[in-house]
Design an enzyme around this catalytic site. Sequence first.
Site, PDB file in Angstrom:
ATOM      1  N   GLU A   1      21.277  26.752 -15.708  1.00 35.59           N
ATOM      2  CA  GLU A   1      21.447  25.460 -16.402  1.00 35.59           C
ATOM      3  C   GLU A   1      20.225  25.125 -17.233  1.00 35.59           C
ATOM      4  O   GLU A   1      19.094  25.148 -16.732  1.00 35.59           O
ATOM      5  CB  GLU A   1      21.686  24.351 -15.361  1.00 35.59           C
TER       6      GLU A   1
ATOM      7  N   HIS B   1      23.896  12.405 -15.112  1.00 37.69           N
ATOM      8  CA  HIS B   1      25.223  12.535 -15.709  1.00 37.69           C
ATOM      9  C   HIS B   1      25.361  11.311 -16.596  1.00 37.69           C
ATOM     10  O   HIS B   1      25.820  10.258 -16.165  1.00 37.69           O
ATOM     11  CB  HIS B   1      26.317  12.577 -14.631  1.00 37.69           C
TER      12      HIS B   1
ATOM     13  N   ASP C   1      17.398  18.395 -15.951  1.00 35.47           N
ATOM     14  CA  ASP C   1      18.389  18.933 -15.006  1.00 35.47           C
ATOM     15  C   ASP C   1      18.447  20.448 -15.218  1.00 35.47           C
ATOM     16  O   ASP C   1      19.039  20.905 -16.191  1.00 35.47           O
ATOM     17  CB  ASP C   1      19.743  18.254 -15.304  1.00 35.47           C
TER      18      ASP C   1
ATOM     19  N   GLU D   1      25.665  24.684 -18.211  1.00 38.21           N
ATOM     20  CA  GLU D   1      25.435  25.141 -16.844  1.00 38.21           C
ATOM     21  C   GLU D   1      26.620  25.884 -16.218  1.00 38.21           C
ATOM     22  O   GLU D   1      27.155  25.461 -15.198  1.00 38.21           O
ATOM     23  CB  GLU D   1      25.069  23.954 -15.958  1.00 38.21           C
TER      24      GLU D   1
ATOM     25  N   ASP E   1      14.656  -2.521   8.347  1.00 33.43           N
ATOM     26  CA  ASP E   1      13.988  -3.264   7.284  1.00 33.43           C
ATOM     27  C   ASP E   1      13.321  -2.336   6.264  1.00 33.43           C
ATOM     28  O   ASP E   1      12.433  -2.747   5.516  1.00 33.43           O
ATOM     29  CB  ASP E   1      12.963  -4.240   7.875  1.00 33.43           C
TER      30      ASP E   1
ATOM     31  N   ARG F   1      24.209  29.940 -10.719  1.00 30.78           N
ATOM     32  CA  ARG F   1      24.356  28.986 -11.826  1.00 30.78           C
ATOM     33  C   ARG F   1      23.071  29.053 -12.641  1.00 30.78           C
ATOM     34  O   ARG F   1      21.978  29.231 -12.067  1.00 30.78           O
ATOM     35  CB  ARG F   1      24.584  27.558 -11.291  1.00 30.78           C
TER      36      ARG F   1
ATOM     37  N   HIS G   1      33.467  23.941 -11.878  1.00 23.52           N
ATOM     38  CA  HIS G   1      32.940  22.686 -12.434  1.00 23.52           C
ATOM     39  C   HIS G   1      32.918  22.765 -13.961  1.00 23.52           C
ATOM     40  O   HIS G   1      33.281  23.780 -14.546  1.00 23.52           O
ATOM     41  CB  HIS G   1      31.543  22.396 -11.866  1.00 23.52           C
TER      42      HIS G   1
ATOM     43  N   TYR H   1      30.851  31.413  -8.257  1.00 26.08           N
ATOM     44  CA  TYR H   1      30.610  31.166  -6.831  1.00 26.08           C
ATOM     45  C   TYR H   1      31.626  31.930  -6.000  1.00 26.08           C
ATOM     46  O   TYR H   1      32.833  31.751  -6.174  1.00 26.08           O
ATOM     47  CB  TYR H   1      30.715  29.658  -6.554  1.00 26.08           C
TER      48      TYR H   1
ATOM     49  N   HIS I   1      27.281  20.911  -4.510  1.00 27.35           N
ATOM     50  CA  HIS I   1      26.300  19.848  -4.283  1.00 27.35           C
ATOM     51  C   HIS I   1      25.682  19.965  -2.885  1.00 27.35           C
ATOM     52  O   HIS I   1      25.555  18.982  -2.161  1.00 27.35           O
ATOM     53  CB  HIS I   1      26.931  18.462  -4.512  1.00 27.35           C
TER      54      HIS I   1
ATOM     55  N   ASP J   1      18.786  23.849  -8.119  1.00 28.05           N
ATOM     56  CA  ASP J   1      19.225  22.905  -9.152  1.00 28.05           C
ATOM     57  C   ASP J   1      18.399  21.652  -8.933  1.00 28.05           C
ATOM     58  O   ASP J   1      18.637  20.881  -8.000  1.00 28.05           O
ATOM     59  CB  ASP J   1      20.727  22.634  -8.981  1.00 28.05           C
TER      60      ASP J   1
ATOM     61  N   HIS K   1      27.177  18.220 -19.254  1.00 29.07           N
ATOM     62  CA  HIS K   1      27.330  16.774 -19.359  1.00 29.07           C
ATOM     63  C   HIS K   1      26.229  16.252 -20.253  1.00 29.07           C
ATOM     64  O   HIS K   1      25.231  16.941 -20.507  1.00 29.07           O
ATOM     65  CB  HIS K   1      27.244  16.134 -17.957  1.00 29.07           C
TER      66      HIS K   1
HETATM   67  N1  GLY Z   1      22.432  18.516 -10.880  1.00 31.77           N
HETATM   68  C1  GLY Z   1      23.754  18.121 -11.071  1.00 31.77           C
HETATM   69  C2  GLY Z   1      24.320  18.811 -12.209  1.00 31.77           C
HETATM   70  O1  GLY Z   1      23.870  19.880 -12.553  1.00 31.77           O
HETATM   71  O2  GLY Z   1      25.171  18.326 -12.870  1.00 31.77           O
HETATM   72 MN    MN Z   2      21.915  20.489 -12.288  1.00 32.00          MN
HETATM   73 MN    MN Z   3      23.798  19.298 -14.700  1.00 35.47          MN
END
Ligand code: GLY
Ligand code: MN
Ligand code: MN
Length: 434
Positions: free
Chosen positions: A402, A351, A256, A376, A41, A400, A340, A380, A228, A245, A344
């Site tokens: 970003e 996103h 982000d 970003e 619940d 990375r 990637h 890797y 991720h 991240d 975005h």
């Molecule tokens: N945090 C997800 C991305 O960087 O798109």
């Molecule tokens: Mn991110």
């Molecule tokens: Mn991002």
Amino acid sequence: MAGLPFTDSEYLNRQKNVLDELPSESVLFIPTNPRAVRSNDVSYPFRASSYILYLCGWTEPDGIFVARKSSGNWKTILFVQPRDTKSEIWEGIRVGVEGASEGWPVDEAASIVDLEKEVRILIQGCTDIFTIEGSSPELDMILSDVDTSDAKSHIDGHRIVKSEMEIELMMKAATIASNAHILAIESTYAGIGEWQIQAIVEGHFAHNKSQWSYPSIVGGGDNATILHYKENDCTIESGDLVLVDAGCEVEGYASDITRTWPVNGQFTDAQREIYELVLSAELAGIEACQPGSPWLSMHRATSMVLAAGLIELGILDCSIEEAIGEENDFNGPYRNFFMHGTGHLLGLDVHDVGGGRQGDDDPGPILRPGMVVTVEPGLYFGSWRTDVTIPERYSGIGIRIEDDVLITDSGPVVLTANCPKKIDEIEALVGSNR
Ligand code: GLY
Ligand code: MN
Ligand code: MN
């Protein structure tokens, strides 16, 4: 109960922009997100649908925004949970029908209890019915015997360019997230747990009346090579990098950010080589955020820098043309290490809607002032990988960087510029607040 983040006129403008484009004798249904059960619940914290937030700022569960167009005029109705003392004792005080009709930017409010009866009346004589399926089982059931079209595609385009008020909130989210990363870098030491860094970052979000806009990624060493990664349950050893991240949202608007740093405060030579390369790519990607440029400009810019750098470091043994890919398709072997997209759109969703995810066939929107995007790039080199040869020197490195970037008439403005990313700045900051 907090008030609405925007003026009525901001919401009414949004409604007008969307509704003007729909045909006459149509009806638009925008249900909020369903509640999600965590266990037995206990529910996950409720987060309203970005579409209902966009059109009328409604944050309670079980809401449905409706607009009915007839003879060129619109009437908007917000269906809400009615006041109910027994439920409110447990779940909190509701705005209720009266509160919604007085304080929200709609013509009328109605009880969700009467949904079926009211919807049957609303769809009478309609030639077009627009809805978002999969959010309200009750609405889906009521509409199951009529033809409907997807409402999202009529709203997404309007969400791409942010208003001044939206940009203000996004700047706030960017600043909180930047400061959270700074705090995490300052507090880091060899042997820290990934979960401890997560706690510092998310504690800062909460302290500033904000919350994460996506589950924080805190990956030490090889974990940084999982795009991720979400376990955040390993300790990070001296000599390892940590990739964080993490972003927050303010009134639904996301930030982000990713930063990567050595937990002992000193990049190794190999880490430094990859970091400098990713940073150069990121700066090139930001520079490409110019109004009027195609969406893919950012990705092309970062990819060219990364591909050239991978060749220079001896990680790829080919020409730049081969590294980028056949007929310049940006799918060449450099993608083994940068798998990637470059970024975005950012907004009510991390996103955000409006296209532009690399990897699908969507060419994305042309960059316009008022858009907010992320840039970003990353590289890797997971030591666990069996599909590619990773040079020993770089094995286990994942980096990375970003930032969130506002497109303006005079070029890119980095909303997260407060968060350091130069090597010497980062090295000076690691562990400085212990
Ligand atoms: N945090 C997800 C991305 O960087 O798109
Ligand atoms: Mn991110
Ligand atoms: Mn991002």
